[in-house]
Design an enzyme around this catalytic site. Sequence first.
Site, PDB file in Angstrom:
ATOM      1  N   HIS A   1      51.089  48.240  32.042  1.00 44.72           N
ATOM      2  CA  HIS A   1      49.960  47.343  31.767  1.00 44.72           C
ATOM      3  C   HIS A   1      49.038  47.292  32.973  1.00 44.72           C
ATOM      4  CE1 HIS A   1      53.057  44.843  33.673  1.00 44.72           C
ATOM      5  NE2 HIS A   1      52.087  44.030  34.080  1.00 44.72           N
TER       6      HIS A   1
ATOM      7  N   HIS B   1      46.213  44.831  35.068  1.00 40.75           N
ATOM      8  CA  HIS B   1      45.689  43.490  35.314  1.00 40.75           C
ATOM      9  C   HIS B   1      44.191  43.584  35.566  1.00 40.75           C
ATOM     10  CE1 HIS B   1      49.581  41.384  36.046  1.00 40.75           C
ATOM     11  NE2 HIS B   1      49.975  42.624  36.283  1.00 40.75           N
TER      12      HIS B   1
END
Length: 153
Positions: A102, A104
């Site tokens: 993922h 940020h």
Amino acid sequence: MAYDQENIFKKIIEGAVPCFKIFETDHCIAILDAFPMVRGHSLLIPKAEVVTLMDLQPDTAANVLKELPRLCKAVMAATNADGVNVFQNNLPSAGQVVMHAHFHVVPRFTGDNLMRFPGSAKTMIDQQEGGAVLAQIQAKMDDQTQEGGTGET
């Protein structure tokens, strides 16, 4: 590291855990971070079941990363931020907490002192060290090409 089928991001992608969804495509989902560093802290999460960025197939990575500018622009505009940090951690030693790849997206404001990256070295890399590291990395690039790149599950 094996992919954990019970990780929180997989559950969010499947709709088993609620989230504040910003948008979703065939390849990724963008959500507000449930434990934000600052207001607007968002996550771009590939739907592929991979632990790290290095595990993504190139075409999947392209389909996920093409959404990153759109998310960054929306976060900046919505929060009136002066800038944005985009960071991505691979494996625990690099700070990865959820073992599903993922990104940020963190809005930044002048003088917020939220986080600072260490400064660059005081001296430029010398010819010998640069050549040695370059040769090592290039050899591994050749290994990756011969192995067919990464392996997404």
